[in-house]
Design an enzyme around this catalytic site. Sequence first.
Site, PDB file in Angstrom:
ATOM      1  N   ASP A 101       0.886  -1.162   0.000  1.00  0.00           N
ATOM      2  CA  ASP A 101       0.000   0.000   0.000  1.00  0.00           C
ATOM      3  C   ASP A 101       0.921   1.208   0.000  1.00  0.00           C
ATOM      4  O   ASP A 101       1.578   1.492   1.010  1.00  0.00           O
ATOM      5  CB  ASP A 101      -0.861  -0.019   1.267  1.00  0.00           C
ATOM      6  CG  ASP A 101      -1.825   1.161   1.327  1.00  0.00           C
ATOM      7  OD1 ASP A 101      -1.515   2.212   0.737  1.00  0.00           O
ATOM      8  OD2 ASP A 101      -2.867   1.038   1.983  1.00  0.00           O
ATOM      9  N   HIS A 102       0.977   1.909  -1.124  1.00  0.00           N
ATOM     10  CA  HIS A 102       2.018   2.939  -1.211  1.00  0.00           C
ATOM     11  C   HIS A 102       1.771   4.094  -0.230  1.00  0.00           C
ATOM     12  O   HIS A 102       2.674   4.851   0.069  1.00  0.00           O
ATOM     13  CB  HIS A 102       2.212   3.415  -2.655  1.00  0.00           C
ATOM     14  CG  HIS A 102       1.208   4.418  -3.117  1.00  0.00           C
ATOM     15  ND1 HIS A 102      -0.031   4.058  -3.565  1.00  0.00           N
ATOM     16  CD2 HIS A 102       1.256   5.768  -3.199  1.00  0.00           C
ATOM     17  CE1 HIS A 102      -0.707   5.148  -3.904  1.00  0.00           C
ATOM     18  NE2 HIS A 102       0.055   6.200  -3.688  1.00  0.00           N
ATOM     19  N   HIS A 104      -6.033   2.469   1.138  1.00  0.00           N
ATOM     20  CA  HIS A 104      -5.233   3.563   1.707  1.00  0.00           C
ATOM     21  C   HIS A 104      -5.917   4.238   2.906  1.00  0.00           C
ATOM     22  O   HIS A 104      -5.316   4.430   3.960  1.00  0.00           O
ATOM     23  CB  HIS A 104      -4.969   4.652   0.661  1.00  0.00           C
ATOM     24  CG  HIS A 104      -4.418   4.149  -0.629  1.00  0.00           C
ATOM     25  ND1 HIS A 104      -3.444   3.191  -0.709  1.00  0.00           N
ATOM     26  CD2 HIS A 104      -4.694   4.482  -1.918  1.00  0.00           C
ATOM     27  CE1 HIS A 104      -3.150   2.966  -1.981  1.00  0.00           C
ATOM     28  NE2 HIS A 104      -3.899   3.729  -2.735  1.00  0.00           N
TER      29      HIS A 104
END
Length: 509
Positions: A192-193, A255
Amino acid sequence: MTTKPLTGHECPGDPCTIVIFGASGDLTKRKLMPALYNLKALKLLPENFAVIGVAVTDSNDELYRAKITDDIKQFATRSVDQAEWDDFAKRSYYISGDFNSADTFTHLGNKIAEVQKTWNLTGNVLFYLAISPSFFGKVVEQLDTAGLTKENPGAWRRIIIEKPFGHDLQSARDLNKELTTHVDESQIYRIDHYLGKETVQNIMVFRFGNSVYEPIWNRRYIDYVQITVAEKLGVELRGGYYDHSGVTRDMVQNHILSVLSLIAMEPPASISGDSVRNEKVKVLEAIRPMEPEEVLMNTVRGQYGAGLIDGKNVPAYRTEKDVDPQSNTETFVAMKLMVENWRWADVPFFIRSGKRLAEHTTQIVIGFKRSPLLLFGKNADADVTPNRLVIHVQPDEGITMDIHAKKPGPGVSIANVPLDFSYAEFGETTAATGYETLLYDCMIGDMTLFHRYDSVDASWRIVNPILDVWQALHPRDFPNYAAGTWGPEAATKLIEKAGHQWHYYKLDR
Ligand code: BG6
């Protein structure tokens, strides 16, 4: 968890071969290669490493090296040192092949063995699946069949999987079942950036590294929490994907719920991967899935029409490339969630996210309860909002604490004044893509910042009932907000009926 600004003072990751599926795609050229290069420049890539790109596009090692050399000039986030890059490029290889074909994986196995010999590598291999989710299961199955996922002492095999992890609760469960038939959960790094962003990682240090906030981090002092993830961009060239996704699947399920769980979780017993992940999942489990009538009361969806962004006309979502002209996909969502536990009972968590909004910003606002300003006269607080703490995730990273102070001059009247911390002024900041920490963590086997399956499942359990109601009740008012605004009017009403307002804290730095 430690925050890892990745300054180069850490030890390099384990020697390994990095295999990137989707080597000719956008993510690889914009993020992964620049991030790997940054790690190399910071001496955090092991000295013994090699990269193998795999994609369907026909190419070979030489052409691939030329391509990544061109790409890095465009997408590097720091100046590229020629000798450093030459070393990187000569350790990069390419194989083309169909992900459905066993031959591709036999070929890959041979290539891995060859580069391991050439560069004196151990048996560690990191597989990065930067590909369409429809191939996740297939590729892992093929890797397993080819014997490439089997771990031995001194030879780990780790798989980084991009989002989306499933399209809904059932497909996420199916995918997980499929993956875990072939590999162990400990080998799956669901990336999950957002968790690679410095300010997101700082949430834990801020909360648990300062003695002043934790005692007031609860329902006695906090009135509400808001998380805004607003983009000015539209769907760009990703209409095909996005039209089957929408903002709730694209941003909220992963996110935003992950950020929310960092804000709301209890202090973990330690900073190791599982302690943190145990606490995060408990938060998600405390968010009771909504009943259909609650969905109608507590959520708002929207889709952008044509409008103005930075003074330029932009088209409506339904006229974007690869989008169905009758599309009912939501490009905006706002909702009120309740975390039903002792710490947070009755404190609303408002979240909103959308494309083509008025600003590009990700902010977390913690609103504290109004103090009794009785001492200072009846109207002394007429112009002030109760104290707010704002975590600026992007674009200007930092934290603002909004306090009350006396306005200079005779008499007592009170104003809001910001105490402002800016990451940009905080020592050396490293130019990063946001993927460095995550790639590095995978190489050292730290899973803290990656989603464990139970949290993926828990977040689908929150989001799925909402999507079900929306699916059953087609929106009749789409498009319901103009590009360049803050979303549909109903989002303002949603928060106002709970006695609050959306805050966007514009920085004046
Ligand atoms: C991605 C979404 O995960 O995050 C995109 O798929 C979105 O639609 C992007 O634009 C936003 O990321 P960032 O880091 O630019 O806020």
